[in-house]
Design a protein around this motif. Sequence first.
Motif, PDB file in Angstrom:
ATOM      1  N   GLN A 329       0.851  -1.196   0.000  1.00 54.98           N
ATOM      2  CA  GLN A 329       0.000   0.000   0.000  1.00 54.98           C
ATOM      3  C   GLN A 329       0.883   1.242   0.000  1.00 54.98           C
ATOM      4  O   GLN A 329       1.807   1.353   0.828  1.00 54.98           O
ATOM      5  N   GLU A 342       3.789   0.012   2.267  1.00 55.26           N
ATOM      6  CA  GLU A 342       3.732  -0.880   3.430  1.00 55.26           C
ATOM      7  C   GLU A 342       3.347  -2.269   2.923  1.00 55.26           C
ATOM      8  O   GLU A 342       2.369  -2.421   2.183  1.00 55.26           O
ATOM      9  N   ALA A 343       4.131  -3.271   3.323  1.00 55.30           N
ATOM     10  CA  ALA A 343       3.840  -4.647   2.915  1.00 55.30           C
ATOM     11  C   ALA A 343       2.780  -5.211   3.856  1.00 55.30           C
ATOM     12  O   ALA A 343       2.925  -5.149   5.074  1.00 55.30           O
ATOM     13  N   LEU A 345       0.378  -8.586   4.721  1.00 54.02           N
ATOM     14  CA  LEU A 345       0.343 -10.029   4.491  1.00 54.02           C
ATOM     15  C   LEU A 345      -1.077 -10.534   4.213  1.00 54.02           C
ATOM     16  O   LEU A 345      -2.023 -10.082   4.855  1.00 54.02           O
ATOM     17  N   ASN A 358      -5.723  -9.999  10.063  1.00 58.21           N
ATOM     18  CA  ASN A 358      -6.293  -9.956  11.423  1.00 58.21           C
ATOM     19  C   ASN A 358      -6.900 -11.291  11.818  1.00 58.21           C
ATOM     20  O   ASN A 358      -7.062 -11.581  12.995  1.00 58.21           O
ATOM     21  N   ASN A 397       5.470  -4.945   8.910  1.00 58.64           N
ATOM     22  CA  ASN A 397       4.938  -5.027  10.282  1.00 58.64           C
ATOM     23  C   ASN A 397       5.602  -6.168  11.039  1.00 58.64           C
ATOM     24  O   ASN A 397       5.763  -7.258  10.506  1.00 58.64           O
ATOM     25  N   SER A 399       5.467  -8.705  14.380  1.00 59.62           N
ATOM     26  CA  SER A 399       4.557  -9.153  15.433  1.00 59.62           C
ATOM     27  C   SER A 399       5.371  -9.302  16.725  1.00 59.62           C
ATOM     28  O   SER A 399       6.582  -9.474  16.675  1.00 59.62           O
ATOM     29  N   ASP A 460      -0.191   2.219  14.744  1.00 60.01           N
ATOM     30  CA  ASP A 460      -1.473   2.286  15.462  1.00 60.01           C
ATOM     31  C   ASP A 460      -1.411   3.189  16.688  1.00 60.01           C
ATOM     32  O   ASP A 460      -2.034   2.894  17.713  1.00 60.01           O
ATOM     33  N   GLU A 516      -2.904   7.080   9.036  1.00 59.49           N
ATOM     34  CA  GLU A 516      -3.371   5.832   8.414  1.00 59.49           C
ATOM     35  C   GLU A 516      -4.846   5.949   8.066  1.00 59.49           C
ATOM     36  O   GLU A 516      -5.579   6.678   8.732  1.00 59.49           O
ATOM     37  N   VAL A 518      -6.563   7.138   5.435  1.00 61.65           N
ATOM     38  CA  VAL A 518      -7.120   8.358   4.845  1.00 61.65           C
ATOM     39  C   VAL A 518      -8.017   7.939   3.675  1.00 61.65           C
ATOM     40  O   VAL A 518      -7.544   7.316   2.731  1.00 61.65           O
ATOM     41  N   GLU A 519      -9.288   8.260   3.787  1.00 63.18           N
ATOM     42  CA  GLU A 519     -10.237   7.765   2.773  1.00 63.18           C
ATOM     43  C   GLU A 519     -10.868   8.867   1.939  1.00 63.18           C
ATOM     44  O   GLU A 519     -11.448   8.577   0.894  1.00 63.18           O
ATOM     45  N   GLY A 537      -3.762   5.380   2.849  1.00 67.87           N
ATOM     46  CA  GLY A 537      -5.181   5.054   2.933  1.00 67.87           C
ATOM     47  C   GLY A 537      -5.776   4.894   1.559  1.00 67.87           C
ATOM     48  O   GLY A 537      -5.122   5.162   0.551  1.00 67.87           O
TER      49      GLY A 537
HETATM   50  P1  C2E Z   1      -1.708  -1.912  10.006  1.00 65.44           P
HETATM   51  O1  C2E Z   1      -0.243  -2.154  10.006  1.00 65.44           O
HETATM   52  O2  C2E Z   1      -2.211  -0.747  10.781  1.00 65.44           O
HETATM   53  O3  C2E Z   1      -2.108  -1.810   8.480  1.00 65.44           O
HETATM   54  C1  C2E Z   1      -3.051  -0.953   7.981  1.00 65.44           C
HETATM   55  C2  C2E Z   1      -4.342  -1.661   7.729  1.00 65.44           C
HETATM   56  O4  C2E Z   1      -5.333  -0.729   7.361  1.00 65.44           O
HETATM   57  C3  C2E Z   1      -4.257  -2.655   6.573  1.00 65.44           C
HETATM   58  O5  C2E Z   1      -5.207  -3.682   6.836  1.00 65.44           O
HETATM   59  C4  C2E Z   1      -4.751  -1.838   5.422  1.00 65.44           C
HETATM   60  O6  C2E Z   1      -5.233  -2.598   4.340  1.00 65.44           O
HETATM   61  C5  C2E Z   1      -5.858  -1.055   6.090  1.00 65.44           C
HETATM   62  N1  C2E Z   1      -6.150   0.193   5.402  1.00 65.44           N
HETATM   63  C6  C2E Z   1      -5.282   0.994   4.773  1.00 65.44           C
HETATM   64  N2  C2E Z   1      -5.898   2.089   4.303  1.00 65.44           N
HETATM   65  C7  C2E Z   1      -7.197   1.990   4.659  1.00 65.44           C
HETATM   66  C8  C2E Z   1      -8.339   2.849   4.473  1.00 65.44           C
HETATM   67  O7  C2E Z   1      -8.282   3.910   3.893  1.00 65.44           O
HETATM   68  N3  C2E Z   1      -9.502   2.404   4.992  1.00 65.44           N
HETATM   69  C9  C2E Z   1      -9.602   1.216   5.649  1.00 65.44           C
HETATM   70  N4  C2E Z   1     -10.796   0.873   6.127  1.00 65.44           N
HETATM   71  N5  C2E Z   1      -8.543   0.414   5.868  1.00 65.44           N
HETATM   72  C10 C2E Z   1      -7.353   0.795   5.361  1.00 65.44           C
HETATM   73  P2  C2E Z   1      -4.788  -5.180   6.722  1.00 65.44           P
HETATM   74  O8  C2E Z   1      -3.963  -5.386   5.514  1.00 65.44           O
HETATM   75  O9  C2E Z   1      -6.032  -5.970   6.886  1.00 65.44           O
HETATM   76  O10 C2E Z   1      -3.850  -5.369   7.957  1.00 65.44           O
HETATM   77  C11 C2E Z   1      -4.353  -5.299   9.241  1.00 65.44           C
HETATM   78  C12 C2E Z   1      -3.254  -5.420  10.259  1.00 65.44           C
HETATM   79  O11 C2E Z   1      -2.633  -6.697  10.193  1.00 65.44           O
HETATM   80  C13 C2E Z   1      -2.121  -4.446  10.009  1.00 65.44           C
HETATM   81  O12 C2E Z   1      -2.485  -3.217  10.509  1.00 65.44           O
HETATM   82  C14 C2E Z   1      -0.998  -5.098  10.764  1.00 65.44           C
HETATM   83  O13 C2E Z   1      -1.085  -4.802  12.147  1.00 65.44           O
HETATM   84  C15 C2E Z   1      -1.287  -6.564  10.589  1.00 65.44           C
HETATM   85  N6  C2E Z   1      -0.396  -7.087   9.535  1.00 65.44           N
HETATM   86  C16 C2E Z   1      -0.506  -7.010   8.195  1.00 65.44           C
HETATM   87  N7  C2E Z   1       0.542  -7.626   7.598  1.00 65.44           N
HETATM   88  C17 C2E Z   1       1.356  -8.069   8.587  1.00 65.44           C
HETATM   89  C18 C2E Z   1       2.611  -8.765   8.617  1.00 65.44           C
HETATM   90  O14 C2E Z   1       3.231  -9.073   7.620  1.00 65.44           O
HETATM   91  N8  C2E Z   1       3.125  -9.059   9.854  1.00 65.44           N
HETATM   92  C19 C2E Z   1       2.498  -8.696  10.987  1.00 65.44           C
HETATM   93  N9  C2E Z   1       3.059  -9.009  12.121  1.00 65.44           N
HETATM   94  N10 C2E Z   1       1.337  -8.031  10.996  1.00 65.44           N
HETATM   95  C20 C2E Z   1       0.763  -7.713   9.817  1.00 65.44           C
END
Ligand code: C2E
Length: 571
Positions: A329, A342-343, A345, A358, A397, A399, A460, A516, A518-519, A537
């Motif tokens: 993203q 941002e990568a 998963l 999640n 990110n 964990s 966050d 984060e 921004v829509e 966003g």
């Molecule tokens: P995060 O790091 O805060 O990632 C941002 C999340 O917000 C991402 O969801 C992204 O798709 C979503 N997002 C971005 N822009 C918008 C927007 O404008 N509106 C809305 N509604 N959502 C938006 P995603 O991809 O479902 O990831 C959720 C969380 O999962 C991430 O939050 C991060 O904490 C975790 N995550 C994702 N990939 C990895 C990874 O490779 N390793 C670890 N440990 N955690 C990960």
Amino acid sequence: MREVPSPPYASSVSEARLVDFLANTTDIVSFYDQDFRLTHCSTKLKSSHDRAVVEGATLWEIYQNVDTRLIDKFDQVLHGGAPIHVDLQRSLGAAPRSAVVFGAANGIGIVESRKTVQGGRTLAEEQEHIMLLHQATHDALTGLQNRRGFSERLQQALSAADGLKETTALLQIDLDEFKAVNDTLGHGTGDMLLQLAAGRIRDALQDGEFAYRLAGDEFAVILSGKPQPAEAERLAGSLIGAFKAPFVINDIPVFVGASIGIAFGPEHATETEQLMKAADIALYAAKKEGRGCARIFNRSMLLLLEQRENLRRSLRMALERGELFLEYQPLVRPPSSVVGFEALLRWRHPEVGIIPPNVFIPIAEADGLMDEIGRWVIEEACRQAIRWPSSLTVAVNLSPAQFLSGSLTDTVAQIIDAVGIRADRLELEITETVLLEQTIDNIDILNTLNVLGIRISLDDFGTYYSSLSYLKNFPFDTLKIDQYFIRDLETCQKSQTIVRSIIGLAHGLGISVTAEGVETPGQARWLIQEQCDYLQGHFLGRPLGGDATQDFIRRSHPEEVRSGKEENRAF
Ligand code: C2E
Ligand code: MG
Ligand code: MG
């Protein structure tokens, strides 16, 4: 969490035997908790006392005129000292009687001596016997009854319920985030937290409600013969409320909520094991619905559990089967320069389809798979980024499991080396859960990453502890404001004030800020006006697959792509 085993020598002793003993012994026996409040006593104490003896009465109410030197001695016994002989007076004016005070599970016991002792035992033997009966059914850490007492009570309640059509409610309680507290603040703090948690549970109980510690951070309450579901719901509500306030341990406020699963016998099960399973399934549903809530078992929850079990099984194979992949993203510097990605998963499950992080990351963490998956994510993200223009960064990110594994810095250094990417193109995102305490280890890891040239951002921000001491003590490059505050930025003055203050605070500390989620153009405009450094966003760009990201870059950085400014011209 270390479990508290029942003493092996007492394995044949049961709660029923202790209850039976206290009801029938001619000895005057009483047990007190850590605050010297009465928890159990023999019927004989009640009948020989000149006032009503109730659970919760203090030792000073049961025994009059206990002098302060004795209290010090009681304290020693409470903290593991040897049993002592003392003279105690049950009512004013009566002659003191000699008694033995001995350590019991998380409290003390008192047995008054008599001329003739039951069964020909000496007083010391009698005291030992009583102590073993008590220890066998109580948890030494919290003083609550243990699993043995629990199983017996539940069995009794269910067999009574079966015959009389009376409802037994079982509440399974699990502390949220306890593992993180235990891992980061240490087992000493974890133990203190469990004691305080047990106290809050005990305080919420009414007559006819019994609390148990089953293991680690799992507690249970049994309610029998009460109108249900009303009474179970009432108790669950007060328990959840009781866990809202922080636990203050060594001056650190620790927020640990409680999730509760409720099941009823005989409605949901007539056997103890099945009723526990039903409550456990309801507990899992409560956790899944955001924690800090209670759920009553229903059959459709079984489907949820089955899905989770299936996921758990297939997740073990997902990495080697190549089912995990990353989306990227864009991170944008206003007004419109893409500075990196941002990568994120994802898991492409062969039957279920794409599963968001999640859903499966918590399972991977619980199953100890996240270290390996996390390593793969860093390497995959770096391999992808090396194909981009060299001005672009990639954020990954982390964990908590990776952070705590002890090998993070080595892993990252090896990957950077193997892939051949500049360290300052990699950014690692961590959340505050990882940093619950500013341990030397945490600071060391972050400093080493910093020295390697890797950037670190606090993800966050604003949703969890938001402790300002983290900002003072850890070398963050960027702070990411959680979407929670961005979502209603255009309409909510409070969110505006919070976001404005976070930006000012971060800038004052030389830390840059990313917003984060921004829509809308309105949110973007407001943030740009407030000097927010980076935006991320859906308004700026949704997460894209690897190839789509390359196309996006070709469009957003045509010059750099054409002039070959990629670090490695692999495409
Ligand atoms: P995060 O790091 O805060 O990632 C941002 C999340 O917000 C991402 O969801 C992204 O798709 C979503 N997002 C971005 N822009 C918008 C927007 O404008 N509106 C809305 N509604 N959502 C938006 P995603 O991809 O479902 O990831 C959720 C969380 O999962 C991430 O939050 C991060 O904490 C975790 N995550 C994702 N990939 C990895 C990874 O490779 N390793 C670890 N440990 N955690 C990960
Ligand atoms: Mg993130
Ligand atoms: Mg985030």
